[in-house]
Design an enzyme around this catalytic site. Structure first.
Site, PDB file in Angstrom:
ATOM      1  N   GLU A   1       0.855  -1.197   0.000  1.00 27.34           N
ATOM      2  CA  GLU A   1       0.000   0.000   0.000  1.00 27.34           C
ATOM      3  C   GLU A   1       0.887   1.243   0.000  1.00 27.34           C
ATOM      4  O   GLU A   1       1.834   1.324   0.757  1.00 27.34           O
ATOM      5  CB  GLU A   1      -0.906  -0.018   1.235  1.00 27.34           C
TER       6      GLU A   1
ATOM      7  N   GLU B   1      -0.919   9.097   4.870  1.00 28.66           N
ATOM      8  CA  GLU B   1      -1.855   9.595   5.876  1.00 28.66           C
ATOM      9  C   GLU B   1      -2.120  11.068   5.585  1.00 28.66           C
ATOM     10  O   GLU B   1      -1.234  11.795   5.147  1.00 28.66           O
ATOM     11  CB  GLU B   1      -1.259   9.439   7.281  1.00 28.66           C
TER      12      GLU B   1
ATOM     13  N   ARG C   1       3.592   8.812  15.599  1.00 32.63           N
ATOM     14  CA  ARG C   1       4.624   7.777  15.637  1.00 32.63           C
ATOM     15  C   ARG C   1       5.922   8.339  15.047  1.00 32.63           C
ATOM     16  O   ARG C   1       5.946   8.862  13.951  1.00 32.63           O
ATOM     17  CB  ARG C   1       4.158   6.530  14.863  1.00 32.63           C
TER      18      ARG C   1
ATOM     19  N   CYS D   1       5.812   4.911   8.911  1.00 28.09           N
ATOM     20  CA  CYS D   1       6.364   4.112   7.810  1.00 28.09           C
ATOM     21  C   CYS D   1       7.850   4.345   7.555  1.00 28.09           C
ATOM     22  O   CYS D   1       8.643   3.420   7.665  1.00 28.09           O
ATOM     23  CB  CYS D   1       5.574   4.379   6.534  1.00 28.09           C
TER      24      CYS D   1
ATOM     25  N   LYS E   1       3.150  14.993  10.559  1.00 31.50           N
ATOM     26  CA  LYS E   1       2.896  15.844   9.396  1.00 31.50           C
ATOM     27  C   LYS E   1       1.460  16.359   9.504  1.00 31.50           C
ATOM     28  O   LYS E   1       0.693  15.879  10.352  1.00 31.50           O
ATOM     29  CB  LYS E   1       3.124  15.073   8.093  1.00 31.50           C
TER      30      LYS E   1
ATOM     31  N   PHE F   1       8.829  16.266  -2.272  1.00 34.14           N
ATOM     32  CA  PHE F   1       9.764  15.719  -1.276  1.00 34.14           C
ATOM     33  C   PHE F   1      11.108  16.450  -1.267  1.00 34.14           C
ATOM     34  O   PHE F   1      12.128  15.872  -0.964  1.00 34.14           O
ATOM     35  CB  PHE F   1       9.949  14.201  -1.470  1.00 34.14           C
TER      36      PHE F   1
HETATM   37  N1  NAD Z   1      -0.016   4.283   7.884  1.00 29.79           N
HETATM   38  C1  NAD Z   1       0.407   4.425   6.642  1.00 29.79           C
HETATM   39  O1  NAD Z   1       0.473   5.528   6.100  1.00 29.79           O
HETATM   40  C2  NAD Z   1       0.806   3.209   5.834  1.00 29.79           C
HETATM   41  C3  NAD Z   1       0.968   3.357   4.444  1.00 29.79           C
HETATM   42  C4  NAD Z   1       1.332   2.233   3.706  1.00 29.79           C
HETATM   43  C5  NAD Z   1       1.564   1.020   4.339  1.00 29.79           C
HETATM   44  N2  NAD Z   1       1.432   0.920   5.681  1.00 29.79           N
HETATM   45  C6  NAD Z   1       1.651  -0.391   6.302  1.00 29.79           C
HETATM   46  O2  NAD Z   1       0.384  -0.994   6.531  1.00 29.79           O
HETATM   47  C7  NAD Z   1       0.405  -1.740   7.765  1.00 29.79           C
HETATM   48  C8  NAD Z   1      -0.658  -1.191   8.695  1.00 29.79           C
HETATM   49  O3  NAD Z   1      -0.336   0.141   9.006  1.00 29.79           O
HETATM   50  P1  NAD Z   1      -1.336   1.103   9.794  1.00 29.79           P
HETATM   51  O4  NAD Z   1      -0.685   2.434   9.863  1.00 29.79           O
HETATM   52  O5  NAD Z   1      -2.692   0.968   9.218  1.00 29.79           O
HETATM   53  O6  NAD Z   1      -1.272   0.408  11.226  1.00 29.79           O
HETATM   54  P2  NAD Z   1      -2.174   0.709  12.519  1.00 29.79           P
HETATM   55  O7  NAD Z   1      -1.301   0.462  13.668  1.00 29.79           O
HETATM   56  O8  NAD Z   1      -2.856   2.037  12.369  1.00 29.79           O
HETATM   57  O9  NAD Z   1      -3.315  -0.403  12.440  1.00 29.79           O
HETATM   58  C9  NAD Z   1      -3.065  -1.764  12.561  1.00 29.79           C
HETATM   59  C10 NAD Z   1      -4.323  -2.434  13.092  1.00 29.79           C
HETATM   60  O10 NAD Z   1      -4.118  -3.848  13.104  1.00 29.79           O
HETATM   61  C11 NAD Z   1      -4.738  -4.363  14.264  1.00 29.79           C
HETATM   62  N3  NAD Z   1      -4.131  -5.660  14.588  1.00 29.79           N
HETATM   63  C12 NAD Z   1      -2.870  -5.914  14.988  1.00 29.79           C
HETATM   64  N4  NAD Z   1      -2.702  -7.243  15.189  1.00 29.79           N
HETATM   65  C13 NAD Z   1      -3.882  -7.833  14.877  1.00 29.79           C
HETATM   66  C14 NAD Z   1      -4.335  -9.173  14.896  1.00 29.79           C
HETATM   67  N5  NAD Z   1      -3.509 -10.167  15.247  1.00 29.79           N
HETATM   68  N6  NAD Z   1      -5.609  -9.418  14.543  1.00 29.79           N
HETATM   69  C15 NAD Z   1      -6.431  -8.407  14.188  1.00 29.79           C
HETATM   70  N7  NAD Z   1      -6.062  -7.113  14.155  1.00 29.79           N
HETATM   71  C16 NAD Z   1      -4.800  -6.826  14.505  1.00 29.79           C
HETATM   72  C17 NAD Z   1      -4.479  -3.304  15.332  1.00 29.79           C
HETATM   73  O11 NAD Z   1      -5.378  -3.428  16.422  1.00 29.79           O
HETATM   74  C18 NAD Z   1      -4.669  -2.029  14.530  1.00 29.79           C
HETATM   75  O12 NAD Z   1      -6.011  -1.575  14.586  1.00 29.79           O
HETATM   76  C19 NAD Z   1       1.825  -1.612   8.296  1.00 29.79           C
HETATM   77  O13 NAD Z   1       2.574  -2.708   7.844  1.00 29.79           O
HETATM   78  C20 NAD Z   1       2.319  -0.333   7.651  1.00 29.79           C
HETATM   79  O14 NAD Z   1       3.719  -0.325   7.518  1.00 29.79           O
HETATM   80  C21 NAD Z   1       1.038   1.982   6.442  1.00 29.79           C
END
Ligand code: NAD
Length: 438
Positions: free
Chosen positions: A149, A153, A329, A261, A322, A250
């Site tokens: 993905e 944000e 984080r 990230c 940001k 950037f």
């Molecule tokens: N935040 C971003 O901008 C972004 C962009 C691209 C990719 N990513 C990637 O996507 C992934 C998720 O990121 P995010 O920012 O959405 O994370 P986040 O911490 O906001 O959300 C993760 C969710 O997963 C849930 N979770 C964790 N373990 C679980 C389990 N065993 N069963 C069910 N639910 C569970 C948590 O309760 C939480 O609600 C990460 O690997 C991140 O690197 C994030």
């Protein structure tokens, strides 16, 4: 099509809402009961522009629902997206426990042939690792697809609805076809769906974030040289960004990159390079330079006010890593605050959306105000750390009347140095001709 999304964070909830909005029947699953209860009550657990409306609309249309029960959530689904967190573990690698647990649980719960799509950012080789993990358990044919993905944000819905590209990593032509079908509504303007092997998809995600972090870090170093030779990094930015090969994005210097990230992905990619004996030397330096950059503004404060800051209050505008998010984080603000508190100063801060996040992380270590100007009264200086729109054109007379001394440290170069100094402020920016240069 019934789609399950496991993990209702920034990625999972946005993906789930967007898939529902294109007509799919989506169930979002999370093990955090409190989060699911809030979603069921119509609350969005974090700030992301437009997400509340999108979720409410699709819930009302009966296409989007929430549960903590993975087995019932996955039953009958053709596709399950994994979007759980992969935080940095103590050794710096991505912690894959949640991804593995969820993959195993899906394999146990499936009620027919399925495709597991991993959206979490994971080390190269995870797709194959998951395949091995579920081979024994899966009772029906099960493909695993890597679908990194790239959303940001603060603009997550726009990014998801209109992606620059969709990357699909799989060796299965059938799974690729289902993925093309799911993503077709999002690429109607001709943006590509790129199919590749899972390893290439996994590297693409890390390489994209690494290059962006490198671009920012490079400009932060250019800003440092600008400061000592009397150049203006804003001019230099335009001078180089106008080159179509470089582009304008950037290239804004600041107080270092943060967020959920870049820091963890750069660390994980670097470690992967070391482990595989293909060191990513540039990235090793990027990480170090960025850590230094996060301390830069506090160093400027020390240069101006001395090492001992007891008895002083510093006002901070912007705590989120940001604008347009409440995510803190790895936020540079946390480093700046630590540096100020360690020298005995007090900190009073305002952020339009991250006040609750900040209170949860920092407790009573700092004072958090409800309005921006409340943070300023009697402060020795204002430190601007996040470029929220509402900070861009402030009432400088009011700032001046509230601050004990008219000093601004602008960590995002939001203000015109010459203009602010003409208004009677001492001004310190990043890589510009400021009061330190005068
Ligand atoms: N935040 C971003 O901008 C972004 C962009 C691209 C990719 N990513 C990637 O996507 C992934 C998720 O990121 P995010 O920012 O959405 O994370 P986040 O911490 O906001 O959300 C993760 C969710 O997963 C849930 N979770 C964790 N373990 C679980 C389990 N065993 N069963 C069910 N639910 C569970 C948590 O309760 C939480 O609600 C990460 O690997 C991140 O690197 C994030």
């Amino acid at each position: 099509m019934k789609i399950s999304v496991i993990g209702t964070g920034y990625v999972g909830l946005v993906a789930g809402a967007c898939f529902a909005d294109t007509g799919n029947d989506v169930i979002c699953i999370d093990h955090d009961a409190n989060k699911i209860a809030r979603l069921q009550r119509g609350e969005i657990p974090f700030f992301e522009p437009g997400l509340g409306e999108l979720v409410a609309h699709n819930v009302a249309e009966g296409r989007l629902s929430f549960t903590t029960d993975l087995a019932s959530g996955v039953a009958g689904a053709r596709v399950a997206f994994i979007a759980v967190g992969t935080p940095m573990s103590d050794d710096g690698e991505a912690d894959l426990r949640a991804v593995k647990d969820v993959a195993r649980a899906i394999a146990q719960a499936m009620t027919g042939p399925m495709i597991i799509v991993n959206k979490s950012t994971v080390p190269v080789g995870t797709n194959r690792l998951l395949r091995g993990l579920i081979r024994e358990t899966a009772r029906y044919p099960l493909d695993i697809v890597s679908n990194p993905e790239f959303l940001k944000e603060g603009a997550a819905i726009e990014d998801f609805m209109k992606p620059d590209r969709v990357v699909i990593g799989t060796d299965s032509p059938e799974a690729a076809e289902v993925m093309r079908d799911i993503y077709a509504p999002f690429v109607r303007t001709g943006k590509p769906i790129l199919e590749m092997d899972p390893e290439s998809a996994e590297v693409s995600k890390y390489a994209a974030n690494s290059l962006l972090a490198t671009k920012i870090t490079f400009m932060n170093e250019v800003a440092r040289i600008c400061e000592v030779v009397g150049a203006d990094v804003s001019k230099v930015r335009q001078g180089i960004g106008s080159d179509a090969r470089i582009g304008h994005q950037f290239l804004f210097p600041g107080v270092g990159y943060g967020g959920s990230c870049f820091p963890k992905d750069i660390r994980a990619f670097t470690l992967l390079g070391r482990r595989k004996n293909a060191p990513l030397q540039i990235l090793e330096v990027v990480e170090r330079v960025n850590s230094e950059q996060k301390r830069l503004l506090a160093q400027k404060v020390v240069r101006r006010f001395g090492e001992k800051l007891q008895g002083r209050v510093f006002a901070i505008w912007g705590l989120a890593f940001k604008p347009k998010t409440d995510d803190m984080r790895e936020a540079p603000s946390l480093v700046v605050i630590d540096e100020l508190l360690a020298r005995g100063a007090r900190v009073r801060a305002f952020d339009p959306e991250a006040r609750k996040t900040a209170a949860a992380i920092l407790g009573d270590r700092i004072e958090i105000t409800e309005r921006p100007y409340e943070a300023l009264a009697g402060a020795s200086a204002l430190l601007a750390l996040t470029e929220w729109n509402e900070f861009r054109r402030p009432d400088f007379d009011r700032i001046k009347s509230l601050l004990e001394e008219p000093v601004i440290f602008d960590g995002r170069n939001m203000y015109d140095a010459a203009r602010v100094m003409k208004l009677g402020f001492e001004y310190y920016g990043i890589g510009v001709r400021d009061s330190a240069y005068e």
